[in-house]
Design a protein around this motif. Sequence first.
Motif, PDB file in Angstrom:
ATOM      1  N   GLY A   1       0.815  -1.193   0.000  1.00  0.00           N
ATOM      2  CA  GLY A   1       0.000   0.000   0.000  1.00  0.00           C
ATOM      3  C   GLY A   1       0.856   1.253   0.000  1.00  0.00           C
ATOM      4  N   GLU A   2       0.191   2.416  -0.023  1.00  0.00           N
ATOM      5  CA  GLU A   2       0.945   3.657  -0.040  1.00  0.00           C
ATOM      6  C   GLU A   2       1.566   3.898   1.320  1.00  0.00           C
ATOM      7  OE1 GLU A   2      -1.214   7.010  -1.563  1.00  0.00           O
ATOM      8  OE2 GLU A   2      -2.504   5.692  -2.668  1.00  0.00           O
ATOM      9  N   SER A   3       2.722   4.454   1.323  1.00  0.00           N
ATOM     10  CA  SER A   3       3.334   4.831   2.591  1.00  0.00           C
ATOM     11  C   SER A   3       4.370   5.894   2.334  1.00  0.00           C
ATOM     12  CB  SER A   3       3.964   3.620   3.271  1.00  0.00           C
ATOM     13  OG  SER A   3       5.065   3.142   2.537  1.00  0.00           O
ATOM     14  N   VAL A   4       4.546   6.729   3.294  1.00  0.00           N
ATOM     15  CA  VAL A   4       5.577   7.757   3.237  1.00  0.00           C
ATOM     16  C   VAL A   4       6.342   7.660   4.532  1.00  0.00           C
ATOM     17  CG1 VAL A   4       6.045  10.209   3.109  1.00  0.00           C
ATOM     18  CG2 VAL A   4       4.154   9.233   1.808  1.00  0.00           C
ATOM     19  N   GLY A   5       7.602   7.494   4.471  1.00  0.00           N
ATOM     20  CA  GLY A   5       8.346   7.315   5.714  1.00  0.00           C
ATOM     21  C   GLY A   5       9.684   8.007   5.668  1.00  0.00           C
ATOM     22  N   LEU A   6      10.348   8.034   6.776  1.00  0.00           N
ATOM     23  CA  LEU A   6      11.640   8.680   6.909  1.00  0.00           C
ATOM     24  C   LEU A   6      12.657   7.652   7.325  1.00  0.00           C
ATOM     25  CD1 LEU A   6      10.327  11.825   8.715  1.00  0.00           C
ATOM     26  CD2 LEU A   6      11.396  11.818   6.488  1.00  0.00           C
ATOM     27  N   HIS A   7      13.902   7.818   6.849  1.00  0.00           N
ATOM     28  CA  HIS A   7      14.903   6.819   7.133  1.00  0.00           C
ATOM     29  C   HIS A   7      15.343   6.862   8.587  1.00  0.00           C
ATOM     30  CE1 HIS A   7      15.077   5.534   3.075  1.00  0.00           C
ATOM     31  NE2 HIS A   7      15.497   6.674   2.609  1.00  0.00           N
ATOM     32  N   LEU A   8      15.500   8.071   9.161  1.00  0.00           N
ATOM     33  CA  LEU A   8      16.029   8.204  10.499  1.00  0.00           C
ATOM     34  C   LEU A   8      15.037   8.944  11.375  1.00  0.00           C
ATOM     35  CD1 LEU A   8      19.693   9.311   9.669  1.00  0.00           C
ATOM     36  CD2 LEU A   8      18.953   7.067  10.447  1.00  0.00           C
ATOM     37  N   PRO A   9      14.792   8.454  12.578  1.00  0.00           N
ATOM     38  CA  PRO A   9      13.874   9.168  13.461  1.00  0.00           C
ATOM     39  C   PRO A   9      14.486  10.396  14.103  1.00  0.00           C
ATOM     40  CG  PRO A   9      14.655   7.163  14.495  1.00  0.00           C
ATOM     41  CD  PRO A   9      15.179   7.152  13.113  1.00  0.00           C
ATOM     42  N   THR A  10      15.812  10.431  14.313  1.00  0.00           N
ATOM     43  CA  THR A  10      16.461  11.580  14.924  1.00  0.00           C
ATOM     44  C   THR A  10      17.711  11.946  14.148  1.00  0.00           C
ATOM     45  OG1 THR A  10      17.741  10.175  16.420  1.00  0.00           O
ATOM     46  CG2 THR A  10      15.611  10.959  17.207  1.00  0.00           C
ATOM     47  N   LEU A  11      18.035  13.233  14.200  1.00  0.00           N
ATOM     48  CA  LEU A  11      19.232  13.735  13.548  1.00  0.00           C
ATOM     49  C   LEU A  11      19.799  14.855  14.397  1.00  0.00           C
ATOM     50  CD1 LEU A  11      21.092  13.808  11.039  1.00  0.00           C
ATOM     51  CD2 LEU A  11      19.526  15.516  10.062  1.00  0.00           C
ATOM     52  N   SER A  12      21.074  14.752  14.726  1.00  0.00           N
ATOM     53  CA  SER A  12      21.725  15.769  15.529  1.00  0.00           C
ATOM     54  C   SER A  12      22.851  16.386  14.719  1.00  0.00           C
ATOM     55  CB  SER A  12      22.275  15.144  16.821  1.00  0.00           C
ATOM     56  OG  SER A  12      22.848  16.136  17.639  1.00  0.00           O
ATOM     57  N   VAL A  13      22.849  17.720  14.613  1.00  0.00           N
ATOM     58  CA  VAL A  13      23.874  18.405  13.835  1.00  0.00           C
ATOM     59  C   VAL A  13      24.442  19.569  14.631  1.00  0.00           C
ATOM     60  CG1 VAL A  13      22.824  17.774  11.629  1.00  0.00           C
ATOM     61  CG2 VAL A  13      22.256  19.962  12.689  1.00  0.00           C
ATOM     62  N   GLN A  14      25.623  19.980  14.244  1.00  0.00           N
ATOM     63  CA  GLN A  14      26.272  21.121  14.870  1.00  0.00           C
ATOM     64  C   GLN A  14      25.763  22.399  14.218  1.00  0.00           C
ATOM     65  OE1 GLN A  14      28.579  19.997  17.218  1.00  0.00           O
ATOM     66  NE2 GLN A  14      28.590  22.083  18.024  1.00  0.00           N
ATOM     67  N   GLU A  15      25.567  23.428  15.038  1.00  0.00           N
ATOM     68  CA  GLU A  15      25.152  24.716  14.508  1.00  0.00           C
ATOM     69  C   GLU A  15      26.123  25.169  13.413  1.00  0.00           C
ATOM     70  OE1 GLU A  15      24.867  27.726  17.483  1.00  0.00           O
ATOM     71  OE2 GLU A  15      24.259  29.291  16.083  1.00  0.00           O
ATOM     72  N   GLY A  16      25.556  25.607  12.308  1.00  0.00           N
ATOM     73  CA  GLY A  16      26.378  26.045  11.186  1.00  0.00           C
ATOM     74  C   GLY A  16      26.585  24.995  10.120  1.00  0.00           C
ATOM     75  N   ASP A  17      26.426  23.728  10.503  1.00  0.00           N
ATOM     76  CA  ASP A  17      26.555  22.654   9.515  1.00  0.00           C
ATOM     77  C   ASP A  17      25.295  22.569   8.664  1.00  0.00           C
ATOM     78  OD1 ASP A  17      28.434  20.241  11.544  1.00  0.00           O
ATOM     79  OD2 ASP A  17      29.013  22.107  10.517  1.00  0.00           O
ATOM     80  N   ASN A  18      25.409  21.831   7.570  1.00  0.00           N
ATOM     81  CA  ASN A  18      24.229  21.560   6.745  1.00  0.00           C
ATOM     82  C   ASN A  18      23.537  20.297   7.240  1.00  0.00           C
ATOM     83  OD1 ASN A  18      24.948  23.748   5.155  1.00  0.00           O
ATOM     84  ND2 ASN A  18      26.081  22.485   3.694  1.00  0.00           N
TER      85      ASN A  18
END
Lengths: 116, 117
Positions: A1-18
């Motif tokens: 069936g149709e589904s839309v999902g995300l690979h990672l539930p959390t993401l932590s990045v440093q300020e200024g990074d992309n």
Amino acid sequence: GESVGLHLPTLSVQEGDNSIINCAYSNSASDYFIWYKQESGKGPQFIIDIRSNMDKRQGQRVTVLLNKTVKHLSLQIAATQPGDSAVYFCAEISMNYGGSQGNLIFGKGTKLSVKP
Amino acid sequence: DVKVTQSSRYLVKRTGEKVFLECVQDMDHENMFWYRQDPGLGLRLIYFSYDVKMKEKGDIPEGYSVSREKKERFSLILESASTNQTSMYLCASSLGILAGDYVDTQYFGPGTRLTVL
């Protein structure tokens, strides 16, 4: 069936990074995709959208990429700031409900945390 | 700016009570939606409406009903609240055009966090 999902539930990045937030979808017939940002205690807020006839769309500090071959959508945030900390949802337009109207199917979300 | 307001930010009810959640939008939008949001499950569509007095079931309508007597107002009703209806409820509205090149963006209210004891 149709589904839309995300690979990672959390993401932590440093300020200024992309930041790059990913989304997989399964309905190859979907025409539109939208990214929403939801800050704590608030409703989702529209960020950017992209149509299926496009590969890339840019906004202010954000870029959405669409790869129809692998049914993958990504949101890139340049120079990530503390105010970008939120949960990000991708959504696709589904025409399941008939007529010329469609409804959104949301992914489960990725929580972005920005470290100072 | 589009403004979508919801009657309560936090609500606590007992099992079996009838619960009304109100949503008002001020942009003359045709479409209004009710979602619930649960951890790990994302946003799920309960009901939506494309016009006054019109309603359509979403993905999880069981245990809910809706009312749209005026264009700007869309109410979600829990006829007999149960503990599994404890959730964050989000209302949204959109202009109502979804054809051709136009993407019908949905604008969300702040949400109502409902706890059923």
